[in-house]
Design a protein around this motif. Structure first.
Motif, PDB file in Angstrom:
ATOM      1  N   ILE A 198       3.666   1.342  -5.223  1.00 48.77           N
ATOM      2  CA  ILE A 198       3.115   1.973  -4.115  1.00 48.77           C
ATOM      3  C   ILE A 198       3.599   3.165  -3.297  1.00 48.77           C
ATOM      4  O   ILE A 198       2.973   4.252  -3.308  1.00 48.77           O
ATOM      5  N   ILE A 199       4.737   2.764  -2.963  1.00 44.84           N
ATOM      6  CA  ILE A 199       5.371   3.746  -2.100  1.00 44.84           C
ATOM      7  C   ILE A 199       5.729   5.178  -2.883  1.00 44.84           C
ATOM      8  O   ILE A 199       5.469   6.372  -2.322  1.00 44.84           O
ATOM      9  N   ARG A 200       6.419   4.909  -4.218  1.00 44.44           N
ATOM     10  CA  ARG A 200       6.575   6.070  -4.878  1.00 44.44           C
ATOM     11  C   ARG A 200       5.186   6.765  -5.343  1.00 44.44           C
ATOM     12  O   ARG A 200       5.511   8.248  -5.200  1.00 44.44           O
ATOM     13  N   THR A 201       4.172   6.125  -5.611  1.00 46.49           N
ATOM     14  CA  THR A 201       3.145   6.860  -5.711  1.00 46.49           C
ATOM     15  C   THR A 201       2.287   7.483  -4.512  1.00 46.49           C
ATOM     16  O   THR A 201       1.820   8.455  -4.625  1.00 46.49           O
ATOM     17  N   LEU A 202       2.434   6.825  -3.334  1.00 43.93           N
ATOM     18  CA  LEU A 202       2.164   7.557  -2.000  1.00 43.93           C
ATOM     19  C   LEU A 202       2.824   8.890  -1.975  1.00 43.93           C
ATOM     20  O   LEU A 202       2.044   9.995  -1.431  1.00 43.93           O
ATOM     21  N   ASN A 203       4.201   8.830  -2.397  1.00 48.19           N
ATOM     22  CA  ASN A 203       5.034  10.108  -2.179  1.00 48.19           C
ATOM     23  C   ASN A 203       4.551  11.297  -3.189  1.00 48.19           C
ATOM     24  O   ASN A 203       4.346  12.386  -2.712  1.00 48.19           O
ATOM     25  N   GLN A 204       3.921  10.557  -4.337  1.00 47.80           N
ATOM     26  CA  GLN A 204       3.545  11.621  -5.274  1.00 47.80           C
ATOM     27  C   GLN A 204       2.160  12.244  -4.926  1.00 47.80           C
ATOM     28  O   GLN A 204       2.170  13.514  -5.609  1.00 47.80           O
TER      29      GLN A 204
END
Length: 330
Positions: A277-283
């Motif tokens: 989730i954190i990586r996707t929020l960054n993306q």
């Protein structure tokens, strides 16, 4: 790094003066107020709003969002005194006549927009209710027109609300959730279509409610990336490989019952993949707060809030602006 806030709904019995002190001591950056604000009063009194902001400032906390979950639920629901009266302000419940309750609830959700404006914030999180949730399972056979009428009812009631939000330059973030007009990806798309993709309407992303349904919560973030207005960090435990007695929607048991397929858990103690989730929020370039919504009936809530904060603090990271191997050419 994103700010980490505490959603105060699960601490609504603690006076704000005390909770704000605790939240500061625990290390939160701010609050998402749920149950600690009189929406009607905040919509009309700058003095009242300033008192709230001053109290938070004294504790080095910022205000990022306010909640209209409970009153929003009554806008589209089939009104039932045993379910709704206890969650609504008395001036919204009134005489309890269903249509009157719905209309007064809509006015209160509008008041939340003006309250947010007076408080200098942009986000109201909440629910919408649904006139067709009881038709979830398609037997006896459901006439498709019944579902159409449910989305038409939602649009009729919420478009005027959202027009007021636009006037205030405030956004309504629906928490996609069972019993709402949008509860998964397909129903979220239909919800947006029903209101002609109103610019003031988006989503409060809470992965826990997707996980136990089997809905791809990472795809939700990608599909609606421009509509992710707010994020709840909440965990849930479930096991698709382990048979249970009460299924996906709980079998009329209460939360915490061990017979259930799912129960909410303190962050890091469930099955949600928060790293992804954190990586996707960054993306998708989400820069808003990560709001801890703590719900774990087996744990002391103050312990849980603190460990959840530390979990999110360790997990969150700023996205890099250079590929790691780009340095080799220097």
């Amino acid at each position: 790094m994103r700010s980490i806030t505490l959603f105060t709904g699960q601490f609504a019995d603690i006076p704000l003066e005390i909770l704000a002190t605790k939240a500061h001591q625990w290390g939160f950056d701010g609050l998402e107020l749920g149950g600690h604000i009189d929406l009607h009063k905040a919509s009309t009194s700058q003095e009242y709003c300033q008192e709230i902001l001053s109290l938070l400032s004294k504790n080095n906390l910022k205000l990022f969002a306010i909640s209209a979950h409970l009153v929003g639920q009554a806008v589209c629901d089939h009104i039932d005194e045993r379910r709704h009266r206890s969650i609504l302000p008395e001036h919204v419940w009134g005489d309890g006549e269903p249509e009157g309750v719905k209309q007064r609830a809509a006015k209160e959700v509008i008041a939340a927009a003006y309250a947010a404006k007076n408080l200098g914030i942009k986000i109201v999180t909440g629910f919408t209710g649904s006139s067709i949730w009881h038709l979830l399972y398609g037997f006896p056979p459901i006439d498709p027109q019944q579902i159409n009428e449910g989305y038409e009812d939602f649009a009729k009631r919420w478009k005027p609300i959202l027009d007021e939000y636009k006037k205030c330059d405030v956004y309504f973030a629906l928490e996609v959730h069972p019993s709402e007009i949008a509860f998964d990806i397909v129903s979220a798309e239909r919800t947006l279509n029903a209101i002609d993709n109103h610019s003031s309407f988006g989503f409060n992303f809470d992965p826990s409610h997707f996980g136990y349904q089997g809905v791809d919560y990472i795809e939700f973030l990608c599909r609606f990336k421009s509509r992710i207005f707010h994020v709840h960090m909440k965990d849930v435990d479930f096991d698709w490989n382990h048979p249970c007695e009460a299924g996906v929607f709980g079998g009329h048991t209460i939360f915490g019952d061990p017979r259930r397929f799912f129960n909410f858990r303190s962050l890091g103690r469930g099955k949600i993949n928060f790293e992804k989730i954190i990586r996707t929020l960054n993306q998708i370039n989400y820069q808003g707060p990560l709001s801890v919504e703590w719900e774990d009936g087996d744990m002391d809530r103050e312990v849980g809030a603190q460990e959840s904060l530390q979990y999110v603090r360790r997990l969150d990271f700023k996205r890099g602006n250079i590929q790691f191997d780009a340095a080799f050419s220097k």
